[in-house]
Every structure is written in C-alpha cells, then in structure tokens.
Design a protein around this motif. Structure first.
Motif, PDB file in Angstrom:
ATOM      1  N   ILE A 109      25.640  -7.924 -12.826  1.00 40.99           N
ATOM      2  CA  ILE A 109      25.355  -9.265 -13.342  1.00 40.99           C
ATOM      3  C   ILE A 109      25.010 -10.215 -12.198  1.00 40.99           C
ATOM      4  N   ALA A 110      25.725 -10.097 -11.076  1.00 37.47           N
ATOM      5  CA  ALA A 110      25.474 -10.980  -9.935  1.00 37.47           C
ATOM      6  C   ALA A 110      24.118 -10.710  -9.301  1.00 37.47           C
ATOM      7  N   LEU A 111      23.722  -9.442  -9.222  1.00 36.19           N
ATOM      8  CA  LEU A 111      22.476  -9.088  -8.539  1.00 36.19           C
ATOM      9  C   LEU A 111      21.263  -9.101  -9.451  1.00 36.19           C
ATOM     10  N   CYS A 112      21.457  -8.814 -10.734  1.00 33.66           N
ATOM     11  CA  CYS A 112      20.315  -8.671 -11.650  1.00 33.66           C
ATOM     12  C   CYS A 112      20.328  -9.673 -12.802  1.00 33.66           C
ATOM     13  N   GLY A 113      21.366 -10.463 -12.926  1.00 37.10           N
ATOM     14  CA  GLY A 113      21.442 -11.416 -14.018  1.00 37.10           C
ATOM     15  C   GLY A 113      20.829 -12.757 -13.655  1.00 37.10           C
ATOM     16  N   SER A 114      20.472 -13.516 -14.677  1.00 39.94           N
ATOM     17  CA  SER A 114      19.970 -14.875 -14.460  1.00 39.94           C
ATOM     18  C   SER A 114      21.140 -15.787 -14.102  1.00 39.94           C
ATOM     19  N   GLU A 115      20.836 -16.992 -13.660  1.00 43.52           N
ATOM     20  CA  GLU A 115      21.896 -17.950 -13.361  1.00 43.52           C
ATOM     21  C   GLU A 115      22.740 -18.233 -14.606  1.00 43.52           C
ATOM     22  N   ALA A 116      22.085 -18.300 -15.747  1.00 49.16           N
ATOM     23  CA  ALA A 116      22.820 -18.545 -16.990  1.00 49.16           C
ATOM     24  C   ALA A 116      23.750 -17.388 -17.306  1.00 49.16           C
ATOM     25  N   GLN A 117      23.286 -16.166 -17.108  1.00 50.87           N
ATOM     26  CA  GLN A 117      24.133 -14.997 -17.365  1.00 50.87           C
ATOM     27  C   GLN A 117      25.305 -14.943 -16.384  1.00 50.87           C
ATOM     28  N   GLN A 118      25.057 -15.254 -15.140  1.00 52.87           N
ATOM     29  CA  GLN A 118      26.138 -15.279 -14.154  1.00 52.87           C
ATOM     30  C   GLN A 118      27.188 -16.324 -14.523  1.00 52.87           C
ATOM     31  N   ARG A 245      19.753  -1.163  -6.438  1.00 54.29           N
ATOM     32  CA  ARG A 245      20.335  -2.239  -5.627  1.00 54.29           C
ATOM     33  C   ARG A 245      21.832  -2.366  -5.885  1.00 54.29           C
ATOM     34  N   VAL A 246      22.221  -2.233  -7.140  1.00 58.43           N
ATOM     35  CA  VAL A 246      23.638  -2.323  -7.494  1.00 58.43           C
ATOM     36  C   VAL A 246      24.394  -1.140  -6.919  1.00 58.43           C
ATOM     37  N   LEU A 247      23.835   0.057  -7.048  1.00 60.19           N
ATOM     38  CA  LEU A 247      24.510   1.260  -6.567  1.00 60.19           C
ATOM     39  C   LEU A 247      24.704   1.226  -5.055  1.00 60.19           C
ATOM     40  N   VAL A 248      23.663   0.822  -4.333  1.00 59.81           N
ATOM     41  CA  VAL A 248      23.749   0.776  -2.875  1.00 59.81           C
ATOM     42  C   VAL A 248      24.794  -0.236  -2.438  1.00 59.81           C
ATOM     43  N   THR A 249      24.821  -1.378  -3.110  1.00 58.68           N
ATOM     44  CA  THR A 249      25.781  -2.419  -2.756  1.00 58.68           C
ATOM     45  C   THR A 249      27.211  -1.932  -2.933  1.00 58.68           C
ATOM     46  N   ALA A 250      27.462  -1.162  -3.990  1.00 57.32           N
ATOM     47  CA  ALA A 250      28.824  -0.713  -4.301  1.00 57.32           C
ATOM     48  C   ALA A 250      29.236   0.538  -3.540  1.00 57.32           C
ATOM     49  N   ARG A 251      28.289   1.231  -2.926  1.00 59.59           N
ATOM     50  CA  ARG A 251      28.595   2.549  -2.347  1.00 59.59           C
ATOM     51  C   ARG A 251      29.569   2.471  -1.170  1.00 59.59           C
ATOM     52  N   CYS A 252      29.506   1.381  -0.411  1.00 57.20           N
ATOM     53  CA  CYS A 252      30.457   1.244   0.704  1.00 57.20           C
ATOM     54  C   CYS A 252      31.893   1.258   0.192  1.00 57.20           C
ATOM     55  N   GLY A 253      32.107   0.671  -0.980  1.00 56.57           N
ATOM     56  CA  GLY A 253      33.446   0.666  -1.542  1.00 56.57           C
ATOM     57  C   GLY A 253      33.957   2.064  -1.810  1.00 56.57           C
ATOM     58  N   THR A 254      33.055   2.965  -2.195  1.00 54.26           N
ATOM     59  CA  THR A 254      33.460   4.346  -2.439  1.00 54.26           C
ATOM     60  C   THR A 254      33.785   5.063  -1.137  1.00 54.26           C
ATOM     61  N   ALA A 255      33.053   4.725  -0.074  1.00 50.70           N
ATOM     62  CA  ALA A 255      33.409   5.271   1.236  1.00 50.70           C
ATOM     63  C   ALA A 255      34.833   4.870   1.602  1.00 50.70           C
ATOM     64  N   TRP A 256      35.187   3.617   1.330  1.00 49.85           N
ATOM     65  CA  TRP A 256      36.541   3.140   1.618  1.00 49.85           C
ATOM     66  C   TRP A 256      37.583   3.833   0.728  1.00 49.85           C
ATOM     67  N   GLN A 257      37.189   4.236  -0.468  1.00 53.18           N
ATOM     68  CA  GLN A 257      38.115   5.008  -1.295  1.00 53.18           C
ATOM     69  C   GLN A 257      38.488   6.311  -0.592  1.00 53.18           C
ATOM     70  N   ASP A 315      27.216  -6.741   5.081  1.00 51.49           N
ATOM     71  CA  ASP A 315      27.449  -8.176   4.932  1.00 51.49           C
ATOM     72  C   ASP A 315      26.454  -8.997   5.756  1.00 51.49           C
ATOM     73  N   ARG A 316      25.972  -8.434   6.849  1.00 49.25           N
ATOM     74  CA  ARG A 316      25.045  -9.163   7.707  1.00 49.25           C
ATOM     75  C   ARG A 316      23.589  -8.963   7.311  1.00 49.25           C
ATOM     76  N   LEU A 317      23.222  -7.738   6.962  1.00 51.12           N
ATOM     77  CA  LEU A 317      21.823  -7.396   6.721  1.00 51.12           C
ATOM     78  C   LEU A 317      21.466  -7.265   5.241  1.00 51.12           C
ATOM     79  N   GLY A 318      22.473  -7.183   4.385  1.00 49.57           N
ATOM     80  CA  GLY A 318      22.226  -6.821   3.003  1.00 49.57           C
ATOM     81  C   GLY A 318      22.312  -5.310   2.865  1.00 49.57           C
ATOM     82  N   PRO A 319      22.271  -4.806   1.638  1.00 50.46           N
ATOM     83  CA  PRO A 319      22.419  -3.356   1.431  1.00 50.46           C
ATOM     84  C   PRO A 319      21.249  -2.563   1.996  1.00 50.46           C
ATOM     85  N   VAL A 320      21.569  -1.556   2.784  1.00 53.51           N
ATOM     86  CA  VAL A 320      20.588  -0.618   3.335  1.00 53.51           C
ATOM     87  C   VAL A 320      21.022   0.772   2.883  1.00 53.51           C
ATOM     88  N   ASP A 321      20.161   1.424   2.120  1.00 53.79           N
ATOM     89  CA  ASP A 321      20.537   2.650   1.420  1.00 53.79           C
ATOM     90  C   ASP A 321      21.155   3.690   2.340  1.00 53.79           C
TER      91      ASP A 321
END
Length: 392
Positions: A109-118, A245-257, A315-321
């Motif tokens: 929702i944050a990455l692909c939703g409109s401002e109204a949806q967010q 874009r959503v998957l790449v952004t969340a993938r670091c969290g899985t590495a931390w898991q 956090d500095r560059l944005g998601p890089v696959d």
C-alpha cells in the motif's frame, strides 16, 4: 566457575544503532523473553495461533509507530530487520506473522497505493486495528510467478472481478485485508488489489501438515468472482515490476529472519554446552563441541554484518534487487547450517521441543525457501555480476 555471558553479537554490531531502533528492539526482546518464549513450544506443537493475544500484544508494543512514513525513512529497513531478527531469535512463526502484515501488506500500500489509499489503510494497519496479508504465490506457481501468474482480473464498470487461488498465504485465514495480485484479462499485465476478506466469493482454508513455522497460519485462498471496487485497486501497480518493488523492499527482513533463527539456535546450544555434563565435565570443555560452537558463532557474526550493510544500503539508495538477494541467500543458507550444528551439539535432546533448538531447526527450512528460494536469489545476484540472465 561462573560461565561467560552468552553473547551472540560477538563483534558488537548493534552498539551504534539509532535510538528508536534500539528502544523498539529492547521492548520486543523483553516481551518475547518473558511472555512468548514460555508459550512458544505449546502453540508450535499444536499448530495454534492465539491471534487475539498476539494482536493485542503487538498493539501494546506499538512497534509500527511511524512505519512507512517519511520520518522513519532514514532507518526503515534497519528497523524492520532488527525487529524481524528479534522475532525469529525466539520464534520464526511470529517473524512471518509480523513481516507479512508490516512488510508485505503495508509495504504494498505504501509503495503502490495512492495518497488516498495510504491515508485510508495505513493508520489502521499501524495500530493493528486491521491485520493484513499478501497474496502472490499460487498452488502451481511459486518461483515462476512473474510469467506464470494465473489469478485473473477483469474490469466491469467501477468494479474488478477476481478469480483464482493463492497458496501459502500467512494470516489469510483470519485477517481483515489481503493484497491480491492478478493478471488483467485485457492487457495481460499484473495489477494489485486491496481485498477485504468479508467480500462475497472470498474464502481461505487453513493449510495442515506443515513441519516448519507451525504456529503461523497459512491459507489457501480461493477467489470466485470477487468484486473489488476500482478505488481498492492499487493505483500505482501496473505491471509485475511494481510487485517486485514490494518484494525487493521486504527481502532484507527475511535475511534478518535467518540471522535471528541462527542466533537463537547458537544461544541455546551454548547454554546447553555450559550446563550439560558428560564424563564428569561440561560438554563445553570438549574440543569437538567448541569447534561446533565457534563455527556457529562465526556464521552468525558474518550474517549480522551482511544483513546490516544490506539494510543500510537500502535505506540510503533504495531497494536494489541483487543487494537484498545476496543478503537473503547467504543468511538463509548459513542459518540452515547453524541450526543443524546446534541440533547436533545437543545430541538426542536436540530433537526435543523443550530445548527449543528442534523448533528453530525445523523453522529454518521455511526461511530457506520463501521470499525467493535460495536458488532464485542466487540467480538474481549471478545476473548482476555476470551480465547474463540464467533464468529459464
């Protein structure tokens, strides 16, 4: 002789964490240690998820304050990662429950939703007044989902009609809303939808027989002519590249898991080695046991460094696959090795839930397989370093 303190962060990686990250991590660690760990084996063995208790606890912990807002951008990936680590250190099932809601559903929702949806959805998700899920994987389509997505959508006036199935969807059997990805029958592109689980035609059946992450509930979603209003179509999702874009952004969290699961297994193994006696002495004094413990610690230490650097770069560059893919591939693979050594170091007791390592040993298999399998993540990195795609 008093044994040394059990410290998994051997290189003190976490000494310079931002204050909000450290505070949130400390709150969560205390809850997991005092409240959840004594219950974890009970729910894992019975494959039960105490949703009212856990959602209430998440609301009280307030871990999502500021999530997906500009003020937390500077350390958003690091915050998500350290929370994922703390969950997985005690119970990877809770890491999945949290990550699906906070990372994938809210992230979509944050990455692909409109401002109204967010504005409509994110506050209620932050406060846990609503709980979300993320529907991408299908019964016959896992790693090949980019080309093989079979769930369909078609426009009829101000509504979209969705048909298909989604499988392995965490939280799906009881949540309030699911992000569903479907292929448009008109232009064949993948689009995203915010689907209320109360809509006619939506159903989710609980999956049974899992040997990993048994506490979190995964569902098989069936969509039969589910009508979703145009206002609930993710306005910024037009192709599978937006899904990615959503998957790449969340993938670091899985590495931390992977880091957390390995860390927990190492800590339990070290505690056992300090207290278990054989042949008249603690087994921690045996050379072979020390070699296993040092191998585990080396892997955990390297995993923390890789995951932390990947998070800082995102956090500095944005998601890089390829950056998040390497972190996930390495950490999940090393996690698998660490939990195996931890289980081995406990001997026969390593297969008993009461010593906790058995649960982490089993749960590591899920971490190894989801959010991009080990092989898929390796191919993403391979493509980046060679310039050649080895995907089919």
């Amino acid at each position: 002789m008093t044994p040394p303190a059990i410290v998994a962060d051997f290189y003190d990686w976490f000494a310079a964490l931002p204050v909000p990250v450290q505070e949130a991590r400390t709150r969560l660690r205390a809850f997991l240690r005092d409240e959840w760990e004594p219950r974890a084996n009970h729910y894992w063995e019975r494959a039960e998820f105490p949703r009212e208790y856990l959602v209430g606890a998440m609301r009280e912990l307030d871990l999502l304050r500021g999530a997906w807002t500009p003020e937390r951008t500077a350390y958003a990936t690091l915050m998500d990662g350290l929370l994922s680590m703390e969950f997985a250190r005690v119970d990877p099932s809770l890491a999945t429950f949290f990550g699906v809601h906070a990372g994938l559903c809210m992230g979509a929702i944050a990455l692909c939703g409109s401002e109204a949806q967010q504005a409509e959805w994110l506050p209620a998700l932050r406060s846990w007044d609503l709980v979300g899920a993320f529907g991408l994987t299908e019964p016959d389509v896992g790693s090949g989902v980019a080309r093989g997505l079979t769930t369909t959508c078609r426009r009829e006036g101000e509504a979209w009609v969705l048909n298909g199935q989604k499988k392995w969807i965490g939280n799906a059997t009881w949540c309030d809303v699911v992000i569903v990805w479907a292929r448009d029958e008109a232009d064949r592109q993948v689009k995203g939808f915010i689907v209320r689980t109360t809509l006619p035609g939506y159903s989710a059946d609980l999956m049974h027989g899992k040997i990993a992450q048994r506490t979190v509930h995964n569902g098989l979603i069936t969509l039969r002519d589910v009508r979703v209003h145009e206002r609930d179509r993710l306005q910024g999702a037009h192709t599978f590249a937006d899904t990615q874009r959503v998957l790449v952004t969340a993938r670091c969290g899985t590495a931390w898991q992977g880091v957390g699961c390995a860390m927990g297994a190492y800590e339990h193994a070290l505690r056992y080695a300090q207290t278990r006696t054989q042949f008249g002495r603690p087994i921690g004094g045996f050379q072979l046991v020390q070699m296993m413990l040092v191998t585990m610690l080396g892997s955990v230490t390297a995993m923390i460094g890789l995951a932390m650097r990947a998070s800082e770069l995102q956090d500095r560059l944005g998601p890089v696959d390829e950056l998040s893919a390497l972190a996930k591939q390495f950490c999940a693979a090393r996690c698998r090795e660490v939990v195996q050594l931890a289980r081995e170091s406990l001997g026969g007791n390593g297969i008993l839930l009461e010593y906790h390592v058995a649960r982490l040993f089993a749960d590591a298999e899920a971490i190894y397989s989801y959010e991009g399998s080990n092989e898929i993540n390796a191919l993403i990195v391979g493509r980046a370093i060679t310039g050649h795609s080895a995907f089919v």
